[in-house]
Structures are given as C-alpha cells and as structure tokens.
Design an enzyme around this catalytic site. Structure first.
Site, PDB file in Angstrom:
ATOM      1  N   GLU A 187       0.815  -1.219   0.000  1.00  0.00           N
ATOM      2  CA  GLU A 187       0.000   0.000   0.000  1.00  0.00           C
ATOM      3  C   GLU A 187       0.848   1.269   0.000  1.00  0.00           C
ATOM      4  O   GLU A 187       0.404   2.340   0.385  1.00  0.00           O
ATOM      5  CB  GLU A 187      -0.949   0.018   1.205  1.00  0.00           C
ATOM      6  CG  GLU A 187      -1.888  -1.175   1.306  1.00  0.00           C
ATOM      7  CD  GLU A 187      -2.931  -1.247   0.183  1.00  0.00           C
ATOM      8  OE1 GLU A 187      -2.833  -0.487  -0.797  1.00  0.00           O
ATOM      9  OE2 GLU A 187      -3.830  -2.091   0.303  1.00  0.00           O
ATOM     10  N   HIS A 229      -3.246   2.051   8.425  1.00  0.00           N
ATOM     11  CA  HIS A 229      -4.318   1.319   7.712  1.00  0.00           C
ATOM     12  C   HIS A 229      -4.597   0.027   8.466  1.00  0.00           C
ATOM     13  O   HIS A 229      -3.674  -0.736   8.771  1.00  0.00           O
ATOM     14  CB  HIS A 229      -3.884   1.012   6.281  1.00  0.00           C
ATOM     15  CG  HIS A 229      -4.737  -0.037   5.621  1.00  0.00           C
ATOM     16  ND1 HIS A 229      -6.112   0.061   5.562  1.00  0.00           N
ATOM     17  CD2 HIS A 229      -4.420  -1.218   5.018  1.00  0.00           C
ATOM     18  CE1 HIS A 229      -6.598  -1.009   4.936  1.00  0.00           C
ATOM     19  NE2 HIS A 229      -5.585  -1.805   4.606  1.00  0.00           N
ATOM     20  N   HIS A 278      -7.698  -3.312   9.197  1.00  0.00           N
ATOM     21  CA  HIS A 278      -8.916  -4.014   8.785  1.00  0.00           C
ATOM     22  C   HIS A 278      -9.779  -4.193  10.031  1.00  0.00           C
ATOM     23  O   HIS A 278     -10.383  -5.251  10.224  1.00  0.00           O
ATOM     24  CB  HIS A 278      -8.597  -5.391   8.196  1.00  0.00           C
ATOM     25  CG  HIS A 278      -7.793  -5.372   6.945  1.00  0.00           C
ATOM     26  ND1 HIS A 278      -7.386  -6.510   6.294  1.00  0.00           N
ATOM     27  CD2 HIS A 278      -7.328  -4.331   6.190  1.00  0.00           C
ATOM     28  CE1 HIS A 278      -6.694  -6.190   5.206  1.00  0.00           C
ATOM     29  NE2 HIS A 278      -6.634  -4.862   5.143  1.00  0.00           N
ATOM     30  N   TYR A 303     -15.607  13.254  20.441  1.00  0.00           N
ATOM     31  CA  TYR A 303     -14.198  12.847  20.287  1.00  0.00           C
ATOM     32  C   TYR A 303     -13.853  12.461  18.858  1.00  0.00           C
ATOM     33  O   TYR A 303     -12.752  12.719  18.388  1.00  0.00           O
ATOM     34  CB  TYR A 303     -13.871  11.720  21.277  1.00  0.00           C
ATOM     35  CG  TYR A 303     -12.460  11.822  21.808  1.00  0.00           C
ATOM     36  CD1 TYR A 303     -12.018  12.982  22.449  1.00  0.00           C
ATOM     37  CD2 TYR A 303     -11.556  10.778  21.653  1.00  0.00           C
ATOM     38  CE1 TYR A 303     -10.722  13.090  22.933  1.00  0.00           C
ATOM     39  CE2 TYR A 303     -10.263  10.870  22.138  1.00  0.00           C
ATOM     40  CZ  TYR A 303      -9.851  12.030  22.769  1.00  0.00           C
ATOM     41  OH  TYR A 303      -8.570  12.141  23.238  1.00  0.00           O
ATOM     42  N   HIS A 350     -12.964  -2.911   2.494  1.00  0.00           N
ATOM     43  CA  HIS A 350     -11.556  -3.147   2.824  1.00  0.00           C
ATOM     44  C   HIS A 350     -11.221  -2.687   4.256  1.00  0.00           C
ATOM     45  O   HIS A 350     -10.915  -3.512   5.100  1.00  0.00           O
ATOM     46  CB  HIS A 350     -10.685  -2.447   1.766  1.00  0.00           C
ATOM     47  CG  HIS A 350      -9.233  -2.710   1.885  1.00  0.00           C
ATOM     48  ND1 HIS A 350      -8.343  -2.426   0.875  1.00  0.00           N
ATOM     49  CD2 HIS A 350      -8.483  -3.195   2.903  1.00  0.00           C
ATOM     50  CE1 HIS A 350      -7.118  -2.749   1.259  1.00  0.00           C
ATOM     51  NE2 HIS A 350      -7.188  -3.214   2.482  1.00  0.00           N
TER      52      HIS A 350
HETATM   53  O1  LIG Z   1      -5.512  -5.636   2.376  1.00  0.00           O
HETATM   54  C1  LIG Z   1      -4.346  -5.736   1.965  1.00  0.00           C
HETATM   55  O2  LIG Z   1      -3.914  -6.679   1.281  1.00  0.00           O
HETATM   56  C2  LIG Z   1      -3.369  -4.643   2.388  1.00  0.00           C
HETATM   57  O3  LIG Z   1      -4.040  -3.408   2.380  1.00  0.00           O
HETATM   58  C3  LIG Z   1      -2.967  -4.939   3.806  1.00  0.00           C
HETATM   59  O4  LIG Z   1      -3.678  -4.585   4.716  1.00  0.00           O
HETATM   60  C4  LIG Z   1      -1.736  -5.705   4.044  1.00  0.00           C
HETATM   61  O5  LIG Z   1      -0.832  -5.577   2.976  1.00  0.00           O
HETATM   62  P1  LIG Z   1       0.740  -5.516   3.253  1.00  0.00           P
HETATM   63  O6  LIG Z   1       0.997  -4.281   4.074  1.00  0.00           O
HETATM   64  O7  LIG Z   1       1.377  -5.461   1.903  1.00  0.00           O
HETATM   65  O8  LIG Z   1       1.089  -6.747   4.031  1.00  0.00           O
HETATM   66 ZN   LIG Z   2      -5.635  -3.716   3.753  1.00  0.00          ZN
END
Ligand SMILES: O=C(O)[C@@H](O)C(=O)COP(=O)(O)O
Ligand SMILES: [Zn+2]
Length: 212
Positions: free
Chosen positions: A74, A93, A95, A120, A160
């Site tokens: 990313e 980032h 999940h 907040y 995502h």
């Molecule tokens: O969802 C994905 O594949 C990427 O956004 C992620 O979260 C993990 O990818 P890497 O940082 O390349 O491991």
């Molecule tokens: Zn991801």
C-alpha cells in the site's frame, strides 16, 4: 537514541498494542511514519504484533526502497497522504472489524461515512470519505487520495478498511482507534433513531480543538 531509532521503537510498540487488542489480525494492515529523509513503513506480509525495528522498510523522499524488508504493497496509498497533507507524520491502515463492516454497507454517505455521533470522533478524526473499491495495492488508490487534495485526514476503503493519518504516530493510532469505536457504535445502533451532533456542535468543536 536518535530520532529515527526512537520512531522505529514507537512504530513497533504501537503496532503491537493495536494487534494485542484485536485492531488487526494476521498480517492485515500497515503503518508508516515520516522521518527527515523519507518514510518508515511496515514490511509487506508482516504481522503488526511481531515487528522488528531494524527490519522496517525505509523509503527515500522519492519513494525508492532504500533499506529494510520490502515495503507494504500500500505504499502508493501512504505516499499520497504525505504528498497532499504536508502536516502528516504517520498513516495507519487497519482491517478493524467494525470500520470494515461499515465499509461493506450500501447507502452510507460517501462524504461523511463516520458521522458525528460523539465529540471525540470530530476532534480526533474529522469527516471521513468513503473511497470506491480497488484491489489492495492498486496504484489507483494513490490517485484517488491525491484527488481529495488533502481535504480528509481519514478515509474508508470500500469493502476493505480504514486509513487514518495524524501529525505523529501516536495521534494517528489514537485516531484509528477512535474511528473504530465510532464505527462500532454506529453498527450497534443500526437503524435506531439517532441524535447526531449538530453542525453548530461540530463547528464549535473545530473552533475550540482545531482541525488537523
Ligand atoms: O488488504 C491488503 O492486502 C493490504 O491493504 C494490507 O492490509 C496488508 O498488505 P501488506 O501491508 O502489503 O502486508
Ligand atoms: Zn488492507
């Protein structure tokens, strides 16, 4: 300890804290932070719970990989935030479950997908833009973030997960946690009639606490 070594330790410590509390699982998610001569980034396929400070990827100012393991796929997404929001010190980032659940719902406002439910989230995150789905690691994600011209500190990638920025690694991580907790409240409250903060409430918060 010099500033970069301290930042490496901070990335590892805060990433582990996120992993230990279930904000990320397996090798999902990636984190970066700015240093004087470039960006430190979590390596691709690494687990946020088990990072090694010496193996973090380092990119120069032009995005070239100069040391450490291969960077997250990313990289385009992270670089686009540093380019369009010069005040950005770190990008997170995840999940995380509830924000990702929200990212899969239809009918959410793409310009304000984490609405102002509590003060907040307004103070720490601000408005969140929903970006259309593209496959993970697609360069197009960088283009979409550039098109926002720095107006959003956080985005939700459809189907995502969230991407949250901050002036430094701690504030970016705290903001990512706040976004996740607000998403949880929104999912828990579902269709219940909700009293959101008014525009006046939001303006007041921004005036008093400032906007990053
Ligand atoms: O969802 C994905 O594949 C990427 O956004 C992620 O979260 C993990 O990818 P890497 O940082 O390349 O491991
Ligand atoms: Zn991801």
């Amino acid at each position: 300890m010099n500033a970069e070594s301290k930042l490496r330790e901070d990335i590892v410590r805060l990433s582990k804290s996120l992993f230990d509390r279930g904000f990320s699982v397996g090798s999902a998610g990636n984190i970066s932070a700015a240093v004087d001569d470039g960006i430190l980034m979590t390596p691709t396929n690494s687990c946020l719970g088990f990072l090694d400070p010496a193996r973090l990827s380092k990119l120069d100012r032009n995005g070239n990989h100069i040391s450490g393991d291969k960077p997250s796929k990313e990289v385009f997404l992270h670089r686009a935030f540093y380019e369009t929001r010069p005040q950005t010190g770190a990008v997170v980032h995840l999940h995380s479950t509830f924000a990702t659940a929200l990212s899969c719902l239809t009918g959410i406002d793409p310009n304000d997908c984490i609405p102002p439910l509590t003060p907040y989230v307004v103070m720490r995150v601000g408005a969140v833009k929903l970006l259309p789905y593209v496959k993970p690691g697609d360069e197009k994600m960088g283009d979409m973030i550039r098109e926002l011209a720095g107006r959003y500190a956080a985005v939700l990638l459809a189907n995502h997960g969230p991407v949250v920025t901050g002036r430094d690694i701690a504030t970016a991580v705290y903001a990512a946690e706040e976004l996740e907790e607000t998403a949880k409240l929104l999912i828990l409250l579902k269709d219940a009639p909700k009293r959101m903060l008014s525009d006046e409430n939001v303006h007041e918060l921004k005036a008093v606490f400032g906007a990053y």
